[in-house]
Design a protein around this motif. Structure first.
Motif, PDB file in Angstrom:
ATOM      1  N   ILE A 105       0.832  -1.202   0.000  1.00 53.71           N
ATOM      2  CA  ILE A 105       0.000   0.000   0.000  1.00 53.71           C
ATOM      3  C   ILE A 105       0.869   1.255   0.000  1.00 53.71           C
ATOM      4  O   ILE A 105       2.020   1.238   0.436  1.00 53.71           O
ATOM      5  N   PRO A 106       0.327   2.375  -0.491  1.00 53.71           N
ATOM      6  CA  PRO A 106       1.077   3.633  -0.501  1.00 53.71           C
ATOM      7  C   PRO A 106       1.159   4.242   0.896  1.00 53.71           C
ATOM      8  O   PRO A 106       0.276   4.047   1.725  1.00 53.71           O
ATOM      9  N   LYS A 107       2.227   4.991   1.127  1.00 51.20           N
ATOM     10  CA  LYS A 107       2.448   5.581   2.442  1.00 51.20           C
ATOM     11  C   LYS A 107       1.427   6.662   2.771  1.00 51.20           C
ATOM     12  O   LYS A 107       1.187   6.955   3.943  1.00 51.20           O
ATOM     13  N   ASP A 108       0.826   7.258   1.741  1.00 55.27           N
ATOM     14  CA  ASP A 108      -0.145   8.318   1.997  1.00 55.27           C
ATOM     15  C   ASP A 108      -1.568   7.788   2.164  1.00 55.27           C
ATOM     16  O   ASP A 108      -2.545   8.531   2.049  1.00 55.27           O
ATOM     17  N   ILE A 109      -1.692   6.513   2.449  1.00 56.93           N
ATOM     18  CA  ILE A 109      -3.002   5.922   2.700  1.00 56.93           C
ATOM     19  C   ILE A 109      -3.646   6.607   3.896  1.00 56.93           C
ATOM     20  O   ILE A 109      -2.964   7.063   4.825  1.00 56.93           O
ATOM     21  N   GLU A 110      -4.971   6.725   3.878  1.00 58.65           N
ATOM     22  CA  GLU A 110      -5.678   7.335   5.001  1.00 58.65           C
ATOM     23  C   GLU A 110      -5.474   6.492   6.263  1.00 58.65           C
ATOM     24  O   GLU A 110      -5.518   5.252   6.199  1.00 58.65           O
ATOM     25  N   PRO A 111      -5.241   7.131   7.407  1.00 55.53           N
ATOM     26  CA  PRO A 111      -4.985   6.379   8.647  1.00 55.53           C
ATOM     27  C   PRO A 111      -6.063   5.351   8.967  1.00 55.53           C
ATOM     28  O   PRO A 111      -5.749   4.230   9.383  1.00 55.53           O
ATOM     29  N   GLU A 112      -7.319   5.720   8.762  1.00 55.52           N
ATOM     30  CA  GLU A 112      -8.412   4.786   9.062  1.00 55.52           C
ATOM     31  C   GLU A 112      -8.351   3.561   8.166  1.00 55.52           C
ATOM     32  O   GLU A 112      -8.657   2.441   8.595  1.00 55.52           O
ATOM     33  N   GLU A 113      -7.932   3.760   6.899  1.00 53.35           N
ATOM     34  CA  GLU A 113      -7.824   2.602   6.000  1.00 53.35           C
ATOM     35  C   GLU A 113      -6.639   1.733   6.396  1.00 53.35           C
ATOM     36  O   GLU A 113      -6.687   0.507   6.261  1.00 53.35           O
ATOM     37  N   LEU A 114      -5.566   2.354   6.885  1.00 54.60           N
ATOM     38  CA  LEU A 114      -4.423   1.568   7.349  1.00 54.60           C
ATOM     39  C   LEU A 114      -4.845   0.650   8.484  1.00 54.60           C
ATOM     40  O   LEU A 114      -4.408  -0.511   8.545  1.00 54.60           O
ATOM     41  N   VAL A 115      -5.685   1.138   9.376  1.00 50.91           N
ATOM     42  CA  VAL A 115      -6.195   0.295  10.457  1.00 50.91           C
ATOM     43  C   VAL A 115      -6.927  -0.913   9.875  1.00 50.91           C
ATOM     44  O   VAL A 115      -6.742  -2.052  10.315  1.00 50.91           O
ATOM     45  N   THR A 116      -7.728  -0.673   8.843  1.00 50.91           N
ATOM     46  CA  THR A 116      -8.455  -1.768   8.185  1.00 50.91           C
ATOM     47  C   THR A 116      -7.492  -2.756   7.556  1.00 50.91           C
ATOM     48  O   THR A 116      -7.696  -3.981   7.634  1.00 50.91           O
ATOM     49  N   VAL A 117      -6.445  -2.244   6.909  1.00 47.34           N
ATOM     50  CA  VAL A 117      -5.447  -3.121   6.287  1.00 47.34           C
ATOM     51  C   VAL A 117      -4.799  -4.013   7.347  1.00 47.34           C
ATOM     52  O   VAL A 117      -4.682  -5.234   7.161  1.00 47.34           O
ATOM     53  N   ILE A 118      -4.375  -3.417   8.444  1.00 43.68           N
ATOM     54  CA  ILE A 118      -3.724  -4.180   9.510  1.00 43.68           C
ATOM     55  C   ILE A 118      -4.669  -5.248  10.060  1.00 43.68           C
ATOM     56  O   ILE A 118      -4.289  -6.410  10.232  1.00 43.68           O
ATOM     57  N   GLU A 119      -5.911  -4.866  10.331  1.00 43.16           N
ATOM     58  CA  GLU A 119      -6.882  -5.818  10.880  1.00 43.16           C
ATOM     59  C   GLU A 119      -7.127  -6.961   9.901  1.00 43.16           C
ATOM     60  O   GLU A 119      -7.210  -8.135  10.302  1.00 43.16           O
ATOM     61  N   THR A 120      -7.235  -6.632   8.607  1.00 47.57           N
ATOM     62  CA  THR A 120      -7.523  -7.655   7.598  1.00 47.57           C
ATOM     63  C   THR A 120      -6.354  -8.618   7.448  1.00 47.57           C
ATOM     64  O   THR A 120      -6.544  -9.842   7.386  1.00 47.57           O
ATOM     65  N   VAL A 121      -5.142  -8.095   7.383  1.00 49.48           N
ATOM     66  CA  VAL A 121      -3.968  -8.957   7.251  1.00 49.48           C
ATOM     67  C   VAL A 121      -3.813  -9.831   8.494  1.00 49.48           C
ATOM     68  O   VAL A 121      -3.506 -11.025   8.396  1.00 49.48           O
ATOM     69  N   HIS A 122      -4.043  -9.251   9.658  1.00 51.77           N
ATOM     70  CA  HIS A 122      -3.939 -10.020  10.898  1.00 51.77           C
ATOM     71  C   HIS A 122      -4.941 -11.172  10.921  1.00 51.77           C
ATOM     72  O   HIS A 122      -4.603 -12.297  11.318  1.00 51.77           O
ATOM     73  N   LYS A 123      -6.146 -10.902  10.459  1.00 49.51           N
ATOM     74  CA  LYS A 123      -7.222 -11.891  10.560  1.00 49.51           C
ATOM     75  C   LYS A 123      -7.308 -12.812   9.344  1.00 49.51           C
ATOM     76  O   LYS A 123      -7.579 -14.006   9.474  1.00 49.51           O
ATOM     77  N   LYS A 124      -7.032 -12.245   8.152  1.00 45.61           N
ATOM     78  CA  LYS A 124      -7.324 -12.989   6.933  1.00 45.61           C
ATOM     79  C   LYS A 124      -6.119 -13.167   6.009  1.00 45.61           C
ATOM     80  O   LYS A 124      -6.271 -13.587   4.869  1.00 45.61           O
TER      81      LYS A 124
END
Length: 225
Positions: A105-124
């Motif tokens: 993902i790009p570094k300028d991703i919205e913080p809230e979306e980064l949280v979603t990315v982390i949660e998704t990778v952790h879980k799925k």
């Protein structure tokens, strides 16, 4: 989410790391447990870390992110890697998948979306941006050789059902609940899918499913995150 997601950051931009750490530590279910300014230091330390997620920059002055990815792949490390880079290019997606990054993902991703990315990778296990799924759809043309399995290794109907659910990013537990089977049985079927298709991970199974028209990339684009 009750489980605390423990995260490591490897990035030579100390200000970015500090701000990102503050943001992530502000999430109730996330904690930064390690930071490093270069890949070489991380590779010396990672086997002793409690982190399950790595946020990794691609280009650093000492020890690049690519070197880290190559080493983690060679070691079959359990830590899941999210490549978070200023040098994000859609054309790099293939290389990131080959090196088994769990998200790119790009570094300028919205913080809230980064949280979603982390949660998704952790879980799925994996997270794909919508534009990345579109790239996969466009690149998997008729000119690309399809994965094939011998008739004796053809997928069973149950394996096909599980493959479709994996492509929709359902967890092992969720798949078991939908199909009324145990998580252990789901894992056994997943192992068989990897053996039969010759791919190494869930991302490879997604590509296999698209190429063999088991699922449509257009359908994947419609998945809710």
């Amino acid at each position: 989410m009750d489980e605390i997601i423990k995260i490591a950051i490897v990035d030579d931009d100390t200000l970015f790391t500090e701000l990102l750490s503050q943001f992530i530590n502000g999430q109730e279910h996330m904690e930064i447990v390690y930071t490093a300014t270069n890949g070489d230091t991380f590779l010396k330390d990672y086997k002793t870390l409690t982190a399950t997620i790595l946020l990794l920059d691609l280009r650093m002055d000492d020890g690049s992110g690519l070197d880290v990815l190559k080493e983690l792949k060679k070691e079959a490390a359990a830590i899941k890697t999210i490549v978070l880079s200023t040098f994000y290019r859609r054309s790099f997606l293939g290389q990131m998948m080959k090196l088994e990054a769990n998200a790119f993902i790009p570094k300028d991703i919205e913080p809230e979306e980064l949280v979603t990315v982390i949660e998704t990778v952790h879980k799925k296990e994996h997270y794909f941006l919508k534009e990345q799924l579109e790239i996969m759809r466009l690149q998997l043309s008729k000119k690309v050789p399809e994965f094939t399995v011998e008739s004796k290794d053809a997928l069973t109907s149950r394996e096909t059902d599980i493959l479709k659910l994996l492509c929709q990013q359902f967890t092992t537990k969720e798949i078991g609940e939908q199909l009324f089977i145990s998580p252990k049985t789901v894992e056994t079927h997943k192992t068989n899918l990897l053996l039969k298709t010759g791919v190494k991970n869930t991302a490879g199974l997604v590509i296999y499913a698209i190429q063999n028209k088991i699922v449509s990339a257009d359908d994947l684009l419609l998945l809710d995150r």
